[in-house]
Design a protein around this motif. Structure first.
Motif, PDB file in Angstrom:
ATOM      1  N   ASP A  17      -3.754 -19.077   5.644  1.00  0.00           N
ATOM      2  CA  ASP A  17      -3.125 -19.932   6.494  1.00  0.00           C
ATOM      3  C   ASP A  17      -3.883 -21.276   6.363  1.00  0.00           C
ATOM      4  O   ASP A  17      -4.989 -21.561   5.594  1.00  0.00           O
ATOM      5  CB  ASP A  17      -3.271 -19.570   8.004  1.00  0.00           C
ATOM      6  CG  ASP A  17      -4.759 -19.250   8.205  1.00  0.00           C
ATOM      7  OD1 ASP A  17      -5.624 -20.368   8.663  1.00  0.00           O
ATOM      8  OD2 ASP A  17      -5.433 -18.149   8.308  1.00  0.00           O
ATOM      9  N   SER A  79       0.853 -13.188  -0.705  1.00  0.00           N
ATOM     10  CA  SER A  79       2.088 -13.464   0.022  1.00  0.00           C
ATOM     11  C   SER A  79       1.810 -14.338   1.071  1.00  0.00           C
ATOM     12  O   SER A  79       0.719 -14.580   1.606  1.00  0.00           O
ATOM     13  CB  SER A  79       2.624 -12.078   0.461  1.00  0.00           C
ATOM     14  OG  SER A  79       1.796 -11.461   1.409  1.00  0.00           O
ATOM     15  N   ASN A  80       2.547 -15.154   1.754  1.00  0.00           N
ATOM     16  CA  ASN A  80       2.725 -15.794   2.767  1.00  0.00           C
ATOM     17  C   ASN A  80       1.598 -17.184   2.649  1.00  0.00           C
ATOM     18  O   ASN A  80       1.017 -17.296   3.705  1.00  0.00           O
ATOM     19  CB  ASN A  80       2.583 -15.218   4.170  1.00  0.00           C
ATOM     20  CG  ASN A  80       3.043 -15.779   5.103  1.00  0.00           C
ATOM     21  OD1 ASN A  80       3.950 -16.464   5.254  1.00  0.00           O
ATOM     22  ND2 ASN A  80       2.389 -15.305   6.413  1.00  0.00           N
ATOM     23  N   CYS A  83       0.566 -20.377   5.532  1.00  0.00           N
ATOM     24  CA  CYS A  83       1.245 -20.017   6.772  1.00  0.00           C
ATOM     25  C   CYS A  83       0.659 -20.793   7.908  1.00  0.00           C
ATOM     26  O   CYS A  83      -0.802 -21.122   7.625  1.00  0.00           O
ATOM     27  CB  CYS A  83       1.181 -18.404   7.101  1.00  0.00           C
ATOM     28  SG  CYS A  83      -0.347 -17.594   7.265  1.00  0.00           S
ATOM     29  N   SER A 106       4.666 -15.667  -2.191  1.00  0.00           N
ATOM     30  CA  SER A 106       5.718 -16.062  -1.458  1.00  0.00           C
ATOM     31  C   SER A 106       4.717 -17.320  -0.464  1.00  0.00           C
ATOM     32  O   SER A 106       3.592 -17.098  -0.600  1.00  0.00           O
ATOM     33  CB  SER A 106       6.264 -15.334  -0.436  1.00  0.00           C
ATOM     34  OG  SER A 106       5.294 -14.627   0.292  1.00  0.00           O
ATOM     35  N   TYR A 107       5.482 -18.324   0.152  1.00  0.00           N
ATOM     36  CA  TYR A 107       5.096 -19.325   0.651  1.00  0.00           C
ATOM     37  C   TYR A 107       5.543 -19.326   2.255  1.00  0.00           C
ATOM     38  O   TYR A 107       6.711 -19.079   2.418  1.00  0.00           O
ATOM     39  CB  TYR A 107       5.330 -20.683   0.053  1.00  0.00           C
ATOM     40  CG  TYR A 107       4.490 -20.796  -1.226  1.00  0.00           C
ATOM     41  CD1 TYR A 107       3.418 -21.236  -1.375  1.00  0.00           C
ATOM     42  CD2 TYR A 107       5.057 -20.411  -2.511  1.00  0.00           C
ATOM     43  CE1 TYR A 107       2.645 -21.453  -2.689  1.00  0.00           C
ATOM     44  CE2 TYR A 107       4.566 -20.264  -3.710  1.00  0.00           C
ATOM     45  CZ  TYR A 107       3.269 -20.829  -3.806  1.00  0.00           C
ATOM     46  OH  TYR A 107       2.608 -20.935  -4.830  1.00  0.00           O
ATOM     47  N   ALA A 108       4.609 -20.123   3.049  1.00  0.00           N
ATOM     48  CA  ALA A 108       5.193 -20.354   4.490  1.00  0.00           C
ATOM     49  C   ALA A 108       6.193 -21.774   4.144  1.00  0.00           C
ATOM     50  O   ALA A 108       5.750 -22.626   3.324  1.00  0.00           O
ATOM     51  CB  ALA A 108       4.354 -20.825   5.226  1.00  0.00           C
ATOM     52  N   ARG A 109       7.225 -21.542   4.729  1.00  0.00           N
ATOM     53  CA  ARG A 109       8.241 -23.089   4.408  1.00  0.00           C
ATOM     54  C   ARG A 109       7.620 -24.341   4.627  1.00  0.00           C
ATOM     55  O   ARG A 109       7.923 -25.185   3.688  1.00  0.00           O
ATOM     56  CB  ARG A 109       9.174 -22.851   5.413  1.00  0.00           C
ATOM     57  CG  ARG A 109       9.926 -24.112   5.732  1.00  0.00           C
ATOM     58  CD  ARG A 109      11.095 -24.100   6.858  1.00  0.00           C
ATOM     59  NE  ARG A 109      11.641 -25.365   6.972  1.00  0.00           N
ATOM     60  CZ  ARG A 109      11.138 -26.210   7.904  1.00  0.00           C
ATOM     61  NH1 ARG A 109      10.112 -25.781   8.685  1.00  0.00           N
ATOM     62  NH2 ARG A 109      11.860 -27.574   8.114  1.00  0.00           N
TER      63      ARG A 109
END
Lengths: 185, 431
Positions: A17, A79-80, A83, A106-109
């Motif tokens: 994060d 992942s993510n 975030c 993957s990414y947080a927007r």
């Protein structure tokens, strides 16, 4: 835009994060003063729990001592990635520390948008999980044209998802550069 | 094929008849919001990129709330507020709510609603991930970074990918031990912190529409905790009533079509949901309060855009009335209007403020405060190995200050019950 990027990998887990990337208490520094800007590099990834910092062994701080530049220029996540908060200081901090590319499942927007639109780092998605295959310190080559990465330690090649619609913004160097090339501003 | 409420609002903003999920479109922005952490770098980028000809696309549509690092001696943090003040002065920004004046409001997401910037059918972008809060008013609202905000500041436009929508329907009468916080923690536990990445989260069902506007804002506020682009709740009579009371009557109402396409749909019966917590260190690390009951605490915290609204304090005061807290408990009203309401609203003739003070709570001034840690002199900040239960939105490592601290997220009822016993406690013990 560099078409081949070679650098040492810094490997992290899932759900990194933005508080771990740059803790909120440091968001007070100027992003335009060159000296203060170094603080962002210095504190980059400073809140990643030490046992999870630099996988698989962990215990490897991203930044050494008083430095603001990291020996690692390619961050490998799960992942993510990114975030949490909207703080653009997160991809900025990575850039100041010398990171050029992030590779994650993957990414947080907002982190993804900020990386692309601010032209800080290239956020690539890998087609399969790689943060359990690449080790912190491995020398990695990113081939932008082929959308793949090669681990120079063992020759393994991993495919990346093409950047798609955002490629033009990445290639231009950010949203403003893109808007200027298209005559929008 | 029908469209969802989110698609309809974005179609209007993109000046199109139809949009479909996955389209990357340039859209018109109705309001841009920023604050003291991201405002100064946004302004710096805007000045650098537009240079001499830098012009604000529409001054009326720019709103600036200093709210993050307000009550601190940190010189760099104070400099950020100075930069905002100077900018507002130089460019004659009417919608600037300065610190140390009557106009100071507190946390931006709540102030946006109170000051009438949350208008159904409109598009709001803010330099804060919790900008999604405003979706409780049947509008599209989402967070962006400084570069995007600087681009909006100069052009009034931004590119956005039309999101797929996920629908979460809650049915049944809300039991007195549940709050909106429990509902969103339920969802987070089910779909995870990336369960809605790049998607719209639409909340529906009789339980949702029985909630007050402030409770609805708890749901939309935490859409980002699932990675959601936006959270949204359609307009109903309660929305209209709230808006008419602050003088807003002119807006367009959008609703999802019955044949709109959803990525996925989830249905819940609220009578089956228990009081919940998110255990350290992730908002999706759900468990029932019952399962972690007895965990010893060092701090309790009721505040933030998520859990510092008047509804949260009503819940907490109801439990704390006539009781003493066993651990340090912070009450941080999100806005100055809420702080005033704490003095005015009463339970059995005692103001909420008096209830909190008599029970031994520490009442702080309105701001984001320790929700995100902040400078070292921030009130309520976690230190060392603190074990905290909080009504805030994130419990990432170090989020509330100390990297060694453990933070549990919970409803205001659960936090208040836990404050009374000094350990994590199911609110049903006091109801």
């Amino acid at each position: 835009m560099e078409k081949k990027i070679i650098g040492k990998a810094y490997v992290l887990g899932d759900n990194i994060d933005t508080d771990q990337i740059i803790p909120a208490e440091h968001l007070v520094y100027s992003t335009s003063d060159p000296e203060e800007l170094k603080k962002y590099g210095h504190f980059a990834l400073s809140s990643v729990p030490i046992e999870k910092a630099g996988l698989p062994e962990g215990g490897k701080p991203f930044i050494q001592g008083d430095d603001y530049h990291s020996e690692y220029s390619i961050v490998i996540g799960g992942s993510n990635f990114g975030c949490g908060s909207s703080r653009e200081h997160a991809p900025l901090a990575l850039q100041v520390a010398g990171v050029k590319v992030v590779i994650a499942e993957s990414y947080a927007r907002i982190f993804y948008r900020n990386s692309v639109d601010g032209g800080f780092v290239i956020p690539y998605e890998c087609q399969s999980k790689v943060n359990d295959k690449i080790r912190t310190g491995d020398v990695i080559e990113v081939d932008v044209d082929k959308n793949e990465i090669t681990n120079h330690e063992n020759g393994s090649v991993y495919k990346l998802n093409p950047l798609g619609d955002v490629f033009q913004i990445v290639e231009a160097g950010g949203l403003f550069e893109y808007a200027r090339t298209t005559g929008m501003i | 094929m029908g469209m969802t409420i989110t698609e309809k609002i974005l179609a209007k903003a993109a000046r199109r008849e139809n949009v479909k999920a996955g389209d990357n479109l340039w859209i018109d922005v109705d309001v841009l919001m920023t604050h003291d952490v991201c405002g100064p770098p946004t302004i710096a980028i805007w000045k650098k990129e537009f240079g001499e000809k830098a012009k604000i696309w529409d001054k009326e549509k720019l709103v600036i709330f200093p709210d993050h690092y307000i009550f601190t001696k940190n010189p760099h943090a104070n400099r950020n507020v100075d930069i905002l003040r100077q900018f507002a002065n130089d460019y004659d920004i009417k919608n600037y709510y300065d610190v140390g004046t009557e106009r100071y409001k507190g946390v931006c997401h709540i102030a946006l609603a109170e000051e009438g910037y949350d208008v159904p059918g409109t598009v709001l972008f803010g330099t804060d991930s919790h900008t999604c809060t405003s979706g409780a008013f049947g509008m599209f609202a989402t967070g962006v970074g400084n570069t995007d905000a600087a681009f909006i500041l100069g052009t009034g436009k931004i590119w956005e990918k039309i999101p797929e929508s996920m629908k979460f329907t809650f049915n049944g009468k809300m039991p007195n031990y549940l709050t909106a916080k429990d509902l969103i923690l339920q969802i987070l536990g089910d779909i995870g912190t990336d369960g809605a990445t790049y998607r719209a989260m639409e909340f529906d069902g009789e339980s949702i529409f029985s909630l007050s506007m402030f409770e609805r804002m708890t749901l939309t506020n935490m859409a980002i905790e699932a990675g959601g682009m936006n959270g949204i709740i359609a307009v109903d009579e309660a929305t209209k009533k709230y808006l008419s009371e602050i003088g807003i009557t002119d807006y367009k109402i959008f609703e999802s079509d019955s044949d709109a396409k959803y990525h996925s749909t989830y249905k819940y019966d609220v009578s089956k949901i228990e009081p919940l917590v998110a255990k350290p260190h992730s908002p999706d690390n759900r468990d029932t309060v019952r399962n972690v009951q007895g965990t010893k605490l060092t701090k309790c915290y009721i505040g933030s855009c998520t859990g510092g609204k008047i509804t949260d304090f009503r819940y907490a005061a109801g439990l704390l009335f006539g009781k003493q807290v066993k651990v340090t408990t912070f009450i941080v009203p999100a806005s100055t209007a809420i702080a005033k309401q704490l003095e005015e609203e009463t339970i059995s003739g005692v103001s909420l403020k008096d209830i909190f003070e008599k029970s031994g709570c520490i009442i702080a001034e309105s701001s984001c405060a320790a929700c995100l840690g902040g400078p070292s002199d921030t009130i309520g900040r976690s230190v060392d190995g603190d074990v905290v239960i909080s009504t805030t939105n994130r419990n990432f490592p170090g989020r509330m200050g100390s990297k060694k601290s453990q933070v549990y997220l919970a409803s205001p009822l659960t936090v208040a019950a836990s404050a009374i016993t000094g350990k994590i406690t199911d609110p049903r013990e006091f109801l």
